[in-house]
Design an enzyme around this catalytic site. Sequence first.
Site, PDB file in Angstrom:
ATOM      1  N   TYR A  59       3.854   5.086  11.555  1.00 23.28           N
ATOM      2  CA  TYR A  59       3.926   3.656  11.889  1.00 23.28           C
ATOM      3  C   TYR A  59       4.767   2.822  10.933  1.00 23.28           C
ATOM      4  CZ  TYR A  59      -0.154   3.700   8.699  1.00 23.28           C
ATOM      5  OH  TYR A  59      -1.008   3.893   7.638  1.00 23.28           O
TER       6      TYR A  59
ATOM      7  N   HIS B 183      -3.271   4.492   4.827  1.00 17.96           N
ATOM      8  CA  HIS B 183      -4.503   3.689   4.741  1.00 17.96           C
ATOM      9  C   HIS B 183      -5.618   4.485   4.058  1.00 17.96           C
ATOM     10  CE1 HIS B 183      -7.845   1.135   5.832  1.00 17.96           C
ATOM     11  NE2 HIS B 183      -8.437   2.188   6.356  1.00 17.96           N
TER      12      HIS B 183
ATOM     13  N   ARG C 148       0.868  -1.190   0.000  1.00 13.10           N
ATOM     14  CA  ARG C 148       0.000   0.000   0.000  1.00 13.10           C
ATOM     15  C   ARG C 148       0.900   1.233   0.000  1.00 13.10           C
ATOM     16  NH1 ARG C 148      -2.417   0.787   5.427  1.00 13.10           N
ATOM     17  NH2 ARG C 148      -0.933   2.486   5.461  1.00 13.10           N
TER      18      ARG C 148
HETATM   19  C1  LIG Z   1     -14.764  -5.287  11.881  1.00  9.14           C
HETATM   20  C2  LIG Z   1     -13.944  -4.046  11.733  1.00  9.14           C
HETATM   21  N1  LIG Z   1     -12.878  -3.867  12.550  1.00  9.14           N
HETATM   22  C3  LIG Z   1     -12.108  -2.768  12.419  1.00  9.14           C
HETATM   23  C4  LIG Z   1     -12.422  -1.813  11.496  1.00  9.14           C
HETATM   24  C5  LIG Z   1     -11.531  -0.581  11.331  1.00  9.14           C
HETATM   25  N2  LIG Z   1     -10.780  -0.725  10.102  1.00  9.14           N
HETATM   26  C6  LIG Z   1     -11.144  -0.085   8.971  1.00  9.14           C
HETATM   27  S1  LIG Z   1     -10.139  -0.427   7.701  1.00  9.14           S
HETATM   28  C7  LIG Z   1      -9.185  -1.451   8.647  1.00  9.14           C
HETATM   29  C8  LIG Z   1      -7.988  -2.157   8.082  1.00  9.14           C
HETATM   30  C9  LIG Z   1      -8.340  -3.140   7.044  1.00  9.14           C
HETATM   31  O1  LIG Z   1      -7.151  -3.661   6.534  1.00  9.14           O
HETATM   32  P1  LIG Z   1      -7.143  -4.690   5.365  1.00  9.14           P
HETATM   33  O2  LIG Z   1      -8.231  -5.691   5.541  1.00  9.14           O
HETATM   34  O3  LIG Z   1      -5.773  -5.211   5.259  1.00  9.14           O
HETATM   35  O4  LIG Z   1      -7.539  -3.824   4.095  1.00  9.14           O
HETATM   36  P2  LIG Z   1      -6.813  -2.578   3.439  1.00  9.14           P
HETATM   37  O5  LIG Z   1      -7.452  -1.345   4.032  1.00  9.14           O
HETATM   38  O6  LIG Z   1      -5.374  -2.667   3.740  1.00  9.14           O
HETATM   39  O7  LIG Z   1      -7.114  -2.670   1.994  1.00  9.14           O
HETATM   40  C10 LIG Z   1      -9.652  -1.502   9.953  1.00  9.14           C
HETATM   41  C11 LIG Z   1      -9.023  -2.264  11.037  1.00  9.14           C
HETATM   42  C12 LIG Z   1     -13.553  -2.018  10.683  1.00  9.14           C
HETATM   43  N3  LIG Z   1     -13.917  -1.145   9.747  1.00  9.14           N
HETATM   44  N4  LIG Z   1     -14.291  -3.150  10.810  1.00  9.14           N
END
Ligand SMILES: Cc1ncc(C[n+]2csc(CCOP(=O)(O)OP(=O)(O)O)c2C)c(N)n1
Length: 355
Positions: free
Chosen positions: A257, A248, A244
Amino acid sequence: MFPQPKPTLPSDEMVRLYEHMVQIRLLDERAIKLQRSGRIGFYVTANGEEAAVIGTVAALQPTDWLFPAYRQIGCLLYRGYPLDSAIGQLFGNTVDATKGRQMPCHHSSAAHRFVSPSSVIGTQIVHAAGGGLTAKLQGKGDVSVTYFGDGATSANDFHSGLTFAGAYKTPTIFVCINNQYAISLPVSKQCGASQLSDKAVGYGVHGERVAGHDLEAIHTAMSQAVYRARQGDGPSLIEILTYRKDPHSSSDDANRYRPAEEAEQWPDPIATTRDTLIGRGVWSAEQDALLIGRLGQQIQQAIQRVQPLPLPGPESLFEDVYATLPPHLQQQRHALLTELSKTAGQQALVEEFPL
Ligand SMILES: Cc1ncc(C[n+]2csc(CCOP(=O)(O)OP(=O)(O)O)c2C)c(N)n1
């Protein structure tokens, strides 16, 4: 019954897919500027994931179902979704199909078989397993595809979705875009598996890992998974390994981080594809500059058209759930519009929706 996937992409097809990848990159860059200048509230980019998005969607038929997360706007544009609608969703205004009710980047379009994403991580994985069973029962040869990140593989829904898909042998393809981080959490701290695709074996699902900057490898892996699914050979988990490149979302500072130089170790899918095409003699730096100019102008013109449009009216809050609005909601709508008419000159709406 179904054609065998071709192992490599013909050059003209690869050029076409490259153009879609560049469109995503340019839209992301422009959207981040819109966010930084306060014109939209939020944005997530697909920077580093363009080959993953386009290489997979290009291996599908338009009738296959997509259950996306929030970084796959490129799938929708690939399927012909109008740029104005995509940008309107970011503004939440009257060309936003979701009528301003979703966060930016949460697009949906039934016509493009692009199911509404939820912000709740991983929920789309079970929906895609169910969508796969539906496709199997319908017997038309459709497949269902879901996209999610590395973080989502630790969610309960990953377990539920792959258990179900493996047991029912649904024609579902689970595309895990492993971009190394779930917001600030690196993969190594959230999972002990050496590669996420290894998880597939426990569910009786085909698992495979592919390099995220290699458009052809992604397209080939996806085409083979689609072929297996259509043949009745069940689901696949494809882990696409990338990085990425941006934070985020527009809301965090990745420098807090992770070291900035980490990104340099990962090849850029756009540059890799462009260099491959130039190396094959089917693309040039001049064509690249023209493409960037043309696509950039299209995006700019779409923003100019869409940005001035009004927001959905308050009466839209009451639309889309009931064919006939129940009496208590009619009362609430009337009360809201009456109240707003005192301050915001909404008298016409009160008359349009009397009790
Ligand atoms: C069940 C849940 N836990 C936590 C969050 C907060 N949250 C939003 S995006 C994210 C990270 C997701 O990471 P990943 O699945 O690796 O996808 P990426 O954003 O890297 O594409 C988190 C923890 C959420 N939206 N839903």
